[in-house]
Design an enzyme around this catalytic site. Structure first.
Site, PDB file in Angstrom:
ATOM      1  N   LYS A 153      -1.189   1.309  -7.101  1.00 38.93           N
ATOM      2  CA  LYS A 153      -0.711   2.593  -6.601  1.00 38.93           C
ATOM      3  C   LYS A 153       0.443   3.117  -7.450  1.00 38.93           C
ATOM      4  O   LYS A 153       1.458   2.445  -7.628  1.00 38.93           O
ATOM      5  CB  LYS A 153      -0.272   2.428  -5.147  1.00 38.93           C
ATOM      6  CG  LYS A 153       0.104   3.714  -4.434  1.00 38.93           C
ATOM      7  CD  LYS A 153       0.435   3.403  -2.975  1.00 38.93           C
ATOM      8  CE  LYS A 153       0.764   4.640  -2.173  1.00 38.93           C
ATOM      9  NZ  LYS A 153       1.066   4.294  -0.761  1.00 38.93           N
ATOM     10  N   CYS A 192      -3.709   6.577  -1.076  1.00 41.97           N
ATOM     11  CA  CYS A 192      -2.884   7.230  -0.058  1.00 41.97           C
ATOM     12  C   CYS A 192      -1.973   8.327  -0.621  1.00 41.97           C
ATOM     13  O   CYS A 192      -2.422   9.425  -0.887  1.00 41.97           O
ATOM     14  CB  CYS A 192      -2.097   6.175   0.713  1.00 41.97           C
ATOM     15  SG  CYS A 192      -1.527   6.749   2.343  1.00 41.97           S
ATOM     16  N   GLU A 225      -6.593   1.631   2.670  1.00 38.04           N
ATOM     17  CA  GLU A 225      -5.375   1.016   2.152  1.00 38.04           C
ATOM     18  C   GLU A 225      -4.973  -0.136   3.070  1.00 38.04           C
ATOM     19  O   GLU A 225      -5.134  -0.074   4.278  1.00 38.04           O
ATOM     20  CB  GLU A 225      -4.262   2.063   2.115  1.00 38.04           C
ATOM     21  CG  GLU A 225      -2.949   1.556   1.550  1.00 38.04           C
ATOM     22  CD  GLU A 225      -1.856   2.613   1.559  1.00 38.04           C
ATOM     23  OE1 GLU A 225      -0.965   2.543   0.697  1.00 38.04           O
ATOM     24  OE2 GLU A 225      -1.887   3.518   2.430  1.00 38.04           O
TER      25      GLU A 225
END
Length: 274
Positions: free
Chosen positions: A113, A155, A41
């Site tokens: 995300k 993440c 990330e």
């Protein structure tokens, strides 16, 4: 067997320097025989000072890291899962976007995300990604890559098992989890969650991570990891930056799913009425 490489980075506040290190990692991965490289990330910029970061964040078309990554992937003939970049949407909001790039340098998949990290930790760390980032609204599966069908997450998405289940049900054979985990949450939950997502879905989990003390003052956990469909840890890169390689045997997917056919047994669970 498919050989993959993971780039465990210590990204800083200068996108040009980060791009140069990424190009070096791509060359190194190819030199070690990898067919695909996974990066963490925020590969292109890791800066929690949003005023300063805003001076470096660009649109997808203008981003120096993405441009360098595409050219290097094409030069080396390597698949690249570019973990994520902070990008300007052009409307005052940013996105945290992941890419799959083919060996010709073409972008074949993008994922924004979906779950944003808005938390207060016991250490005093406070994160509010939603203050500047716009969340994605749909899962993404890159259907044909060097590791087969690749599901994309980033993440904090790791904590939401339903996303991984949807990707597995859509045919994912591998799911990427590029990350910049904090040290406290990494020590407590990183490995156990990665192994659980692999076991639940009978597939490979590939998680390239940021590591160490960064220019912006934060510290990330590292331990970039690969888990097989039975939950075994095939690679753990510890707390040093660099490139590590691992071989994936796709036959393990069918073996694990035959032994524990959880994907076939899943049912929609209705809500509980008050």
């Amino acid at each position: 067997m498919t050989r993959i490489a993971l780039y465990q980075a210590r990204s800083g506040i200068d996108p040009v320097a980060n791009a140069e290190r990424l190009v070096d990692a791509i060359k190194l991965a190819r030199g070690q025989g990898a067919q695909m490289l996974f990066t963490p990330e925020m590969t292109g910029l890791l800066d929690r000072d949003r005023g300063r970061a805003g001076q470096s964040i660009r649109t997808e078309e203008e981003d120096v890291t993405l441009d360098a990554a595409r050219k290097a992937a094409a030069k080396e003939g390597l698949w690249l899962q570019l973990g994520s970049l902070a990008l300007d949407r052009g409307d005052g909001r940013w996105v945290n976007r992941s890419f799959v790039i083919d060996p010709a340098g073409h972008i074949v998949a993008r994922y924004d995300k979906m779950h944003l990290f808005d938390v207060d930790l016991e250490t005093g760390e406070r994160w509010r990604e939603s203050a500047v980032y716009e969340a994605g609204d749909s899962p993404v599966l890159a259907e044909k890559t060097a590791v087969g069908a690749l599901g994309m997450t980033i993440c904090y998405d790791l904590r939401f098992a339903a996303l991984f289940a949807r990707l597995a049900e859509a045919g994912a054979q591998c799911i990427s989890v590029p990350a910049a985990f904090t040290v406290p949450t990494g020590k407590a939950h990183w490995e156990v969650l990665l192994r659980a997502r692999a076991i639940e879905n009978g597939l490979f989990i590939v998680a390239a991570a940021q590591v160490g003390e960064h220019e912006d003052g934060r510290e990330t956990y590292g331990h970039s990891m690969v888990c097989d469909p039975w939950g075994n840890v095939l690679l753990d890169m510890g707390d040093k930056a660099g490139v590590g390689c691992c071989d994936l045997d796709p036959a393990l997917i069918d073996r694990a799913r035959a032994a524990i056919p959880a994907l076939r047994h899943r049912r929609d669970i209705p809500a509980i009425d008050d």
